[in-house]
Design a protein around this motif. Structure first.
Motif, short mmCIF file in Angstrom:
data_model
loop_
_atom_site.label_atom_id
_atom_site.label_comp_id
_atom_site.label_asym_id
_atom_site.label_seq_id
_atom_site.Cartn_x
_atom_site.Cartn_y
_atom_site.Cartn_z
N THR A 424 0.83 -1.20 0.00
CA THR A 424 0.00 0.00 0.00
C THR A 424 0.87 1.25 0.00
O THR A 424 0.61 2.20 -0.76
N LEU A 425 1.88 1.27 0.85
CA LEU A 425 2.78 2.42 0.88
C LEU A 425 3.51 2.60 -0.45
O LEU A 425 3.82 3.72 -0.86
N GLU A 426 3.75 1.49 -1.14
CA GLU A 426 4.46 1.56 -2.41
C GLU A 426 3.65 2.28 -3.49
O GLU A 426 4.22 2.84 -4.43
N ILE A 427 2.32 2.30 -3.37
CA ILE A 427 1.48 2.99 -4.37
C ILE A 427 0.88 4.27 -3.80
O ILE A 427 -0.02 4.86 -4.40
N ALA A 428 1.37 4.72 -2.64
CA ALA A 428 0.74 5.85 -1.95
C ALA A 428 0.75 7.13 -2.76
O ALA A 428 -0.05 8.03 -2.51
N ALA A 429 1.66 7.24 -3.74
CA ALA A 429 1.74 8.46 -4.54
C ALA A 429 0.65 8.55 -5.60
O ALA A 429 0.47 9.62 -6.21
N ASP A 430 -0.09 7.47 -5.82
CA ASP A 430 -1.11 7.47 -6.88
C ASP A 430 -2.13 8.58 -6.63
O ASP A 430 -2.74 8.64 -5.56
N MET A 454 9.07 -8.99 -0.40
CA MET A 454 8.59 -7.81 0.30
C MET A 454 9.01 -6.55 -0.45
O MET A 454 10.15 -6.47 -0.95
N PRO A 455 8.14 -5.55 -0.59
CA PRO A 455 8.52 -4.31 -1.26
C PRO A 455 9.76 -3.68 -0.63
O PRO A 455 9.90 -3.66 0.59
N LYS A 456 10.64 -3.16 -1.47
CA LYS A 456 11.90 -2.57 -1.01
C LYS A 456 11.69 -1.09 -0.68
O LYS A 456 12.15 -0.20 -1.37
N MET A 457 10.99 -0.86 0.40
CA MET A 457 10.68 0.50 0.83
C MET A 457 11.76 1.03 1.76
O MET A 457 12.38 0.28 2.52
N VAL A 458 11.98 2.36 1.71
CA VAL A 458 12.85 3.03 2.68
C VAL A 458 12.06 4.16 3.31
O VAL A 458 11.02 4.59 2.78
N LYS A 463 7.44 10.24 2.16
CA LYS A 463 7.09 11.58 1.66
C LYS A 463 6.13 11.51 0.48
O LYS A 463 5.49 12.51 0.12
N ASN A 464 6.00 10.32 -0.12
CA ASN A 464 5.10 10.16 -1.26
C ASN A 464 3.63 10.12 -0.86
O ASN A 464 2.74 10.23 -1.71
N ILE A 465 3.37 9.94 0.43
CA ILE A 465 1.98 9.94 0.89
C ILE A 465 1.40 11.34 0.71
O ILE A 465 1.98 12.33 1.15
N HIS A 466 0.25 11.43 0.06
CA HIS A 466 -0.37 12.74 -0.19
C HIS A 466 -1.79 12.81 0.37
O HIS A 466 -2.50 13.80 0.13
N THR A 467 -2.22 11.79 1.09
CA THR A 467 -3.59 11.72 1.62
C THR A 467 -3.54 11.53 3.13
O THR A 467 -2.49 11.20 3.69
N ASN A 483 8.20 -0.37 13.77
CA ASN A 483 8.27 0.18 12.41
C ASN A 483 7.10 1.12 12.15
O ASN A 483 7.27 2.21 11.58
N GLY A 484 5.88 0.70 12.55
CA GLY A 484 4.71 1.53 12.33
C GLY A 484 4.75 2.82 13.12
O GLY A 484 4.41 3.89 12.60
N MET A 485 5.16 2.73 14.39
CA MET A 485 5.22 3.94 15.22
C MET A 485 6.29 4.90 14.70
O MET A 485 6.11 6.13 14.72
N ASP A 486 7.40 4.36 14.20
CA ASP A 486 8.44 5.21 13.63
C ASP A 486 7.93 5.92 12.37
O ASP A 486 8.23 7.11 12.16
N ASP A 487 7.17 5.19 11.54
CA ASP A 487 6.56 5.83 10.37
C ASP A 487 5.70 7.02 10.80
O ASP A 487 5.79 8.12 10.23
N PHE A 488 4.86 6.78 11.80
CA PHE A 488 3.95 7.84 12.26
C PHE A 488 4.73 9.07 12.73
O PHE A 488 4.36 10.21 12.42
N GLU A 489 5.81 8.86 13.45
CA GLU A 489 6.61 9.98 13.94
C GLU A 489 7.22 10.77 12.79
O GLU A 489 7.42 11.99 12.90
N ARG A 490 7.53 10.10 11.69
CA ARG A 490 8.19 10.75 10.57
C ARG A 490 7.21 11.47 9.63
O ARG A 490 7.62 12.32 8.83
#
Length: 560
Positions: A424-430, A454-458, A463-467, A483-490
């Protein structure tokens, strides 16, 4: 004549020996139906953990009533389980043949003495008839099968009525516990004389009558547990009475007959006998996939949901309201595309959750196929989410489509669990997306630690999330928690919400109606895809609703 103690000891010993020998039901021809399996359905109220049954049923779109078969495990009334492979295999095999199957658990004698086991099995049959409409069962075409102690109980379902005083207190009293046909392998028809458990009312020998339904008894000539002479005597008495009874004798077989021995003889005989009286119909499908099936009861929302598929989007499973008549250009269906945990090629772990969401008026398109066996070991990829979005938009403009003019093409969410969350995060820029929801997932701090496929996400990809984005995690027990909590903080550039329920990485997806995860998810989708102000209260304001829900911990940013 064996006394009670020796009989039970020998029977239990033989059952355990047969089970440990690795026997399984003989292979059958290629199945005609896809099936759904439900485990541990409670069939009566009370404290016993035994009062559960497993169910398997065909996935088909017909309206015809279907025959049912009740499977009862053996084990000397003191042991055994509905979960033994032999009974589980028989359950799924007969479901593929067009039967609705239940495999029944019951109280063993170590928990409650006779005749509790009889009463429990009779209660399960009443439960089945009480739910006949829900599962499209013909209440006049219910059969039973059991082996050894299970054969005794199956025969008692056929040979006793309410007047025999063995119904127990399990409920569903408006329904009959008597089956319409029975097959019994290595069947104890009587126990002995002058011992309490040998009460004639509790044994088939005490109910000889021409009025009994059709029966098939299977007996091995070398059975040293159930003496062949007693089965011979029972069959003779039944024939003299004028009963409809068939008798299959295999002289060289022992007690494992119709369980692990000579299945080349017994399996076809049982199937032929049951089909003779119960007659399952042929499946109605589109290609190799059934038109639709109903998960649980279709969900708690106002639009009962179905699970289905479409040849135009192969490799996906669709969850949607069964009746699309309520949706139009003025009230369109928002779209949710879903990616599975482990990037698996089947949404089987999430069907309760996805069906529940669909019942609230959403078109949910999951990667992978049902049943899970059809998906094999293949992994999905994030491009399938994009394919699902494009398909849904196209359906809205195609006059021949049942979705024509009914899709909210500007209200689309992407969501996924674990590996599917990364997809899902891999297509978040759509740009077609209105929101994303990440379940039990987060970008790994070190890409090298990810599993194959597994998707090779970093982290910089966030930053590609727009929603607006919501993370739903299983608390500190969840392997994806950090991992999820760190995403949220960023994430500081879009509205973000994180919700934790301390249930671990598996979430509540498999719970009834998807559990609490489904409650939170449905509210988020209603808010962001339908503009539902009431649903928004779960997340907005100083004293937002989720902050007051027991067990939940949450944070938010860039939100009202």
């Amino acid at each position: 004549m064996l006394n009670r103690k020796n009989f039970l000891s020998l029977l239990l010993s033989t059952i355990l020996t047969v089970c440990s020998a690795g026997y399984s039901v003989a292979s059958t021809k290629s199945p005609d139906y896809d099936i759904l399996v439900k485990k541990d359905i409670v069939y009566r109220e009370g404290n016993s953990k035994a009062w559960k049954l497993d169910m398997a049923m065909p996935v088909d779109s017909g309206s015809e009533q279907r025959p049912a078969l009740v499977i009862i495990h053996g084990g000397g009334w003191a042991s055994g389980s509905k979960s033994i492979d032999v009974y589980q295999n028989m359950m799924t095999n007969y479901a593929r043949k067009g039967y609705v199957i239940i495999s029944v658990g019951y109280r063993l004698t170590g928990e409650t003495p006779f005749p509790a086991c009889i009463e429990d099995c009779k209660c399960a049959v009443r439960w089945l008839r009480a739910h006949a409409q829900e599962y499209r069962i013909d209440p006049e075409r219910i059969g039973a099968y059991g082996h050894s102690a299970g054969a005794h109980l199956a025969l008692m379902l056929a040979m006793t009525t309410k007047e025999d005083g063995l119904e127990g207190d399990g409920g569903w009293d408006d329904f009959s516990s008597r089956v319409n046909v029975v097959a019994a392998g290595s069947p104890p028809t009587e126990l002995g004389r002058n011992i309490p458990m040998a009460n004639e009312r509790w044994w088939p020998i005490g109910h000889i009558s021409a009025d009994n339904p059709p029966m098939l008894l299977i007996q091995g000539g070398n059975d040293n547990i159930v003496r062949p002479v007693l089965t011979d005597y029972f069959v003779e008495k039944m024939k003299i009475a004028g009963a409809d009874i068939e008798y299959l004798q295999v002289p060289e077989a022992g007690h494992g007959l119709a369980y692990g021995e000579r299945l080349d003889i017994t399996d076809p005989a049982i199937e032929k006998f049951l089909n003779k009286y119960l007659k399952p119909s042929a499946p109605k499908t589109i290609g190799n996939v059934a038109e639709f099936s109903i998960i649980e009861d279709g969900g708690t929302g106002p639009f009962p949901a179905i699970m289905t598929s479409d040849k135009a989007i192969a490799g996906h499973t669709i969850f949607r309201p069964r009746d699309l008549g309520s949706f139009s250009k003025s009230n369109p269906l928002p779209v949710i595309v879903w990616a599975n945990g482990a990037c698996a090629n089947s949404p089987w772990e999430h069907v309760n959750f996805l069906s529940e969401i669909a019942s609230h008026g959403f078109l949910v398109i999951a990667t992978g196929v049902m049943p899970p066996s059809a998906g094999g070991n293949k992994k999905t990829n994030s491009s399938q989410l994009l394919e699902a979005i494009s398909w849904s938009i196209a359906q809205n403009s195609q006059e021949a489509s049942e979705y024509f003019g009914k899709i909210a093409v500007d209200k689309i969410a992407a969501s996924g669990m674990s590996c599917g969350g990364l997809q899902t995060l891999e297509i978040a820029a759509d740009p077609r997306l209105s929101t994303i929801v990440i379940y039990n997932s987060g970008v790994l701090p070190d890409i090298a630690t990810g599993m194959p496929g597994m998707p090779k996400m970093v982290k910089s990809d966030l930053k590609n999330i727009h929603t607006p984005v919501m993370y739903v995690l299983g608390g500190e027990k969840d392997i994806a928690y950090n991992n999820g909590m760190d995403d949220f903080e960023r994430i500081n550039h879009v509205p973000a919400f994180v919700a934790n329920l301390n249930v671990g990485h598996g979430g509540t997806f498999a719970q009834k109606h998807g559990g609490e995860f489904a409650i939170v998810a449905t509210a988020w989708y209603k808010w962001h895809l339908k503009g539902d102000a009431e649903a928004a209260k779960l997340f907005t304001g100083d004293n937002y609703g989720l902050s007051e829900m027991p067990g939940w911990k949450s944070q938010k940013k860039n939100m009202p």
